[in-house]
Design a protein around this motif. Structure first.
Motif, PDB file in Angstrom:
ATOM      1  N   SER A   1       0.825  -1.204   0.000  1.00 30.72           N
ATOM      2  CA  SER A   1       0.000   0.000   0.000  1.00 30.72           C
ATOM      3  C   SER A   1       0.865   1.262   0.000  1.00 30.72           C
ATOM      4  CB  SER A   1      -0.925   0.000   1.205  1.00 30.72           C
ATOM      5  OG  SER A   1      -1.729   1.133   1.212  1.00 30.72           O
ATOM      6  N   SER A   2       1.958   1.221   0.704  1.00 26.11           N
ATOM      7  CA  SER A   2       2.891   2.348   0.690  1.00 26.11           C
ATOM      8  C   SER A   2       3.505   2.540  -0.692  1.00 26.11           C
ATOM      9  CB  SER A   2       3.985   2.124   1.734  1.00 26.11           C
ATOM     10  OG  SER A   2       4.947   3.117   1.663  1.00 26.11           O
ATOM     11  N   GLY A   3       3.846   1.448  -1.341  1.00 25.43           N
ATOM     12  CA  GLY A   3       4.361   1.535  -2.706  1.00 25.43           C
ATOM     13  C   GLY A   3       3.323   2.074  -3.669  1.00 25.43           C
ATOM     14  N   LEU A   4       2.073   1.727  -3.445  1.00 26.92           N
ATOM     15  CA  LEU A   4       0.984   2.241  -4.270  1.00 26.92           C
ATOM     16  C   LEU A   4       0.825   3.746  -4.081  1.00 26.92           C
ATOM     17  CD1 LEU A   4      -1.239   1.306  -6.222  1.00 26.92           C
ATOM     18  CD2 LEU A   4      -2.729   1.079  -4.246  1.00 26.92           C
ATOM     19  N   ALA A   5       1.004   4.224  -2.869  1.00 30.91           N
ATOM     20  CA  ALA A   5       0.954   5.668  -2.625  1.00 30.91           C
ATOM     21  C   ALA A   5       2.069   6.379  -3.390  1.00 30.91           C
ATOM     22  CB  ALA A   5       1.058   5.955  -1.130  1.00 30.91           C
ATOM     23  N   SER A   6       3.251   5.783  -3.434  1.00 28.53           N
ATOM     24  CA  SER A   6       4.347   6.370  -4.198  1.00 28.53           C
ATOM     25  C   SER A   6       4.046   6.353  -5.692  1.00 28.53           C
ATOM     26  CB  SER A   6       5.647   5.612  -3.931  1.00 28.53           C
ATOM     27  OG  SER A   6       6.077   5.819  -2.618  1.00 28.53           O
ATOM     28  N   LEU A   7       3.404   5.306  -6.160  1.00 30.19           N
ATOM     29  CA  LEU A   7       3.037   5.242  -7.567  1.00 30.19           C
ATOM     30  C   LEU A   7       2.003   6.306  -7.910  1.00 30.19           C
ATOM     31  CD1 LEU A   7       3.521   3.652 -10.161  1.00 30.19           C
ATOM     32  CD2 LEU A   7       1.600   2.212  -9.520  1.00 30.19           C
ATOM     33  N   PHE A   8       1.025   6.504  -7.037  1.00 31.66           N
ATOM     34  CA  PHE A   8       0.057   7.582  -7.250  1.00 31.66           C
ATOM     35  C   PHE A   8       0.748   8.940  -7.252  1.00 31.66           C
ATOM     36  CE2 PHE A   8      -3.663   4.948  -5.497  1.00 31.66           C
ATOM     37  CZ  PHE A   8      -4.120   4.668  -6.771  1.00 31.66           C
ATOM     38  N   ALA A   9       1.736   9.123  -6.396  1.00 26.09           N
ATOM     39  CA  ALA A   9       2.476  10.381  -6.379  1.00 26.09           C
ATOM     40  C   ALA A   9       3.216  10.599  -7.694  1.00 26.09           C
ATOM     41  CB  ALA A   9       3.453  10.402  -5.208  1.00 26.09           C
ATOM     42  N   ALA A  10       3.791   9.535  -8.242  1.00 23.91           N
ATOM     43  CA  ALA A  10       4.487   9.656  -9.525  1.00 23.91           C
ATOM     44  C   ALA A  10       3.521  10.053 -10.638  1.00 23.91           C
ATOM     45  CB  ALA A  10       5.184   8.346  -9.871  1.00 23.91           C
ATOM     46  N   VAL A  11       2.329   9.474 -10.625  1.00 21.90           N
ATOM     47  CA  VAL A  11       1.329   9.833 -11.640  1.00 21.90           C
ATOM     48  C   VAL A  11       0.893  11.284 -11.468  1.00 21.90           C
ATOM     49  CG1 VAL A  11      -1.012   9.333 -12.452  1.00 21.90           C
ATOM     50  CG2 VAL A  11       0.547   7.474 -11.945  1.00 21.90           C
ATOM     51  N   SER A  12       0.754  11.725 -10.237  1.00 20.38           N
ATOM     52  CA  SER A  12       0.365  13.121 -10.023  1.00 20.38           C
ATOM     53  C   SER A  12       1.445  14.080 -10.503  1.00 20.38           C
ATOM     54  CB  SER A  12       0.022  13.380  -8.557  1.00 20.38           C
ATOM     55  OG  SER A  12       1.171  13.372  -7.756  1.00 20.38           O
ATOM     56  N   TYR A  13       2.715  13.707 -10.356  1.00 22.25           N
ATOM     57  CA  TYR A  13       3.789  14.556 -10.872  1.00 22.25           C
ATOM     58  C   TYR A  13       3.753  14.634 -12.391  1.00 22.25           C
ATOM     59  CZ  TYR A  13       5.828  14.359  -6.195  1.00 22.25           C
ATOM     60  OH  TYR A  13       6.034  14.460  -4.851  1.00 22.25           O
ATOM     61  N   VAL A  14       3.399  13.552 -13.048  1.00 20.69           N
ATOM     62  CA  VAL A  14       3.268  13.583 -14.506  1.00 20.69           C
ATOM     63  C   VAL A  14       2.131  14.518 -14.904  1.00 20.69           C
ATOM     64  CG1 VAL A  14       2.627  12.225 -16.527  1.00 20.69           C
ATOM     65  CG2 VAL A  14       4.271  11.315 -14.905  1.00 20.69           C
ATOM     66  N   LEU A  15       1.015  14.424 -14.202  1.00 18.28           N
ATOM     67  CA  LEU A  15      -0.127  15.292 -14.512  1.00 18.28           C
ATOM     68  C   LEU A  15       0.176  16.755 -14.238  1.00 18.28           C
ATOM     69  CD1 LEU A  15      -3.097  13.153 -13.166  1.00 18.28           C
ATOM     70  CD2 LEU A  15      -2.449  13.547 -15.547  1.00 18.28           C
ATOM     71  N   LEU A  16       1.068  17.017 -13.309  1.00 18.93           N
ATOM     72  CA  LEU A  16       1.446  18.400 -12.981  1.00 18.93           C
ATOM     73  C   LEU A  16       2.655  18.880 -13.777  1.00 18.93           C
ATOM     74  CD1 LEU A  16       0.890  18.233  -9.136  1.00 18.93           C
ATOM     75  CD2 LEU A  16      -0.556  19.362 -10.838  1.00 18.93           C
ATOM     76  N   ALA A  17       3.007  18.151 -14.842  1.00 26.36           N
ATOM     77  CA  ALA A  17       4.062  18.531 -15.796  1.00 26.36           C
ATOM     78  C   ALA A  17       5.446  18.574 -15.156  1.00 26.36           C
ATOM     79  CB  ALA A  17       3.735  19.859 -16.470  1.00 26.36           C
ATOM     80  N   ALA A  18       5.762  17.562 -14.357  1.00 27.34           N
ATOM     81  CA  ALA A  18       7.096  17.415 -13.787  1.00 27.34           C
ATOM     82  C   ALA A  18       7.583  15.992 -14.051  1.00 27.34           C
ATOM     83  CB  ALA A  18       7.084  17.719 -12.299  1.00 27.34           C
ATOM     84  N   PRO A  19       7.901  15.672 -15.318  1.00 29.23           N
ATOM     85  CA  PRO A  19       8.233  14.282 -15.644  1.00 29.23           C
ATOM     86  C   PRO A  19       9.542  13.801 -15.020  1.00 29.23           C
ATOM     87  CG  PRO A  19       8.582  15.691 -17.537  1.00 29.23           C
ATOM     88  CD  PRO A  19       7.915  16.531 -16.489  1.00 29.23           C
ATOM     89  N   ASP A  20      10.497  14.695 -14.800  1.00 31.41           N
ATOM     90  CA  ASP A  20      11.756  14.266 -14.190  1.00 31.41           C
ATOM     91  C   ASP A  20      11.544  13.836 -12.735  1.00 31.41           C
ATOM     92  OD1 ASP A  20      11.079  16.889 -13.655  1.00 31.41           O
ATOM     93  OD2 ASP A  20      13.154  17.592 -13.486  1.00 31.41           O
ATOM     94  N   VAL A  21      10.721  14.563 -12.015  1.00 33.27           N
ATOM     95  CA  VAL A  21      10.410  14.200 -10.631  1.00 33.27           C
ATOM     96  C   VAL A  21       9.588  12.910 -10.607  1.00 33.27           C
ATOM     97  CG1 VAL A  21       9.294  14.981  -8.504  1.00 33.27           C
ATOM     98  CG2 VAL A  21      10.482  16.620  -9.957  1.00 33.27           C
ATOM     99  N   ALA A  22       8.688  12.758 -11.584  1.00 30.73           N
ATOM    100  CA  ALA A  22       7.864  11.552 -11.655  1.00 30.73           C
ATOM    101  C   ALA A  22       8.716  10.317 -11.902  1.00 30.73           C
ATOM    102  CB  ALA A  22       6.821  11.705 -12.763  1.00 30.73           C
ATOM    103  N   MET A  23       9.710  10.436 -12.772  1.00 35.31           N
ATOM    104  CA  MET A  23      10.590   9.292 -13.040  1.00 35.31           C
ATOM    105  C   MET A  23      11.386   8.910 -11.795  1.00 35.31           C
ATOM    106  SD  MET A  23      10.155   8.107 -16.022  1.00 35.31           S
ATOM    107  CE  MET A  23      11.619   7.149 -16.266  1.00 35.31           C
ATOM    108  N   ALA A  24      11.879   9.905 -11.069  1.00 36.09           N
ATOM    109  CA  ALA A  24      12.634   9.618  -9.845  1.00 36.09           C
ATOM    110  C   ALA A  24      11.736   8.979  -8.790  1.00 36.09           C
ATOM    111  CB  ALA A  24      13.259  10.904  -9.307  1.00 36.09           C
TER     112      ALA A  24
END
Length: 82
Positions: A33-56
């Motif tokens: 579940s914690s890993g899923l929260a991190s995955l959701f955070a990565a998707v939110s960074y992509v939606l907010l136009a920060a692909p470098d942060v999303a990849m990290a």
């Protein structure tokens, strides 16, 4: 407008996953579940136009950290008798 709705839904997913990670009794389920929260955070960074942060976040937060913790849980639980 539609992008804002997606961001709100993804952030709600982060909150729900975080609450599940805290309240679940099983250590493995809480870590997933914690890993899923991190995955959701990565998707939110992509939606907010920060692909470098999303990849990290996807590579380290959702990928590497989750795998390392799951491996540690498996190694420490292997010798325990239930």
């Amino acid at each position: 407008m539609l992008q804002e709705l997606f961001v709100i839904l993804i952030c709600a997913g982060i909150i729900v996953s975080g609450l599940l990670a805290v309240t679940l009794r099983g250590v493995t389920a809480a870590m997933v579940s914690s890993g899923l929260a991190s995955l959701f955070a990565a998707v939110s960074y992509v939606l907010l136009a920060a692909p470098d942060v999303a990849m990290a976040e996807a590579a380290i937060g959702a990928g590497l950290s989750t795998l390392v913790f799951l491996h540690a849980i498996r190694r420490t639980s292997a010798g325990r008798e239930d």
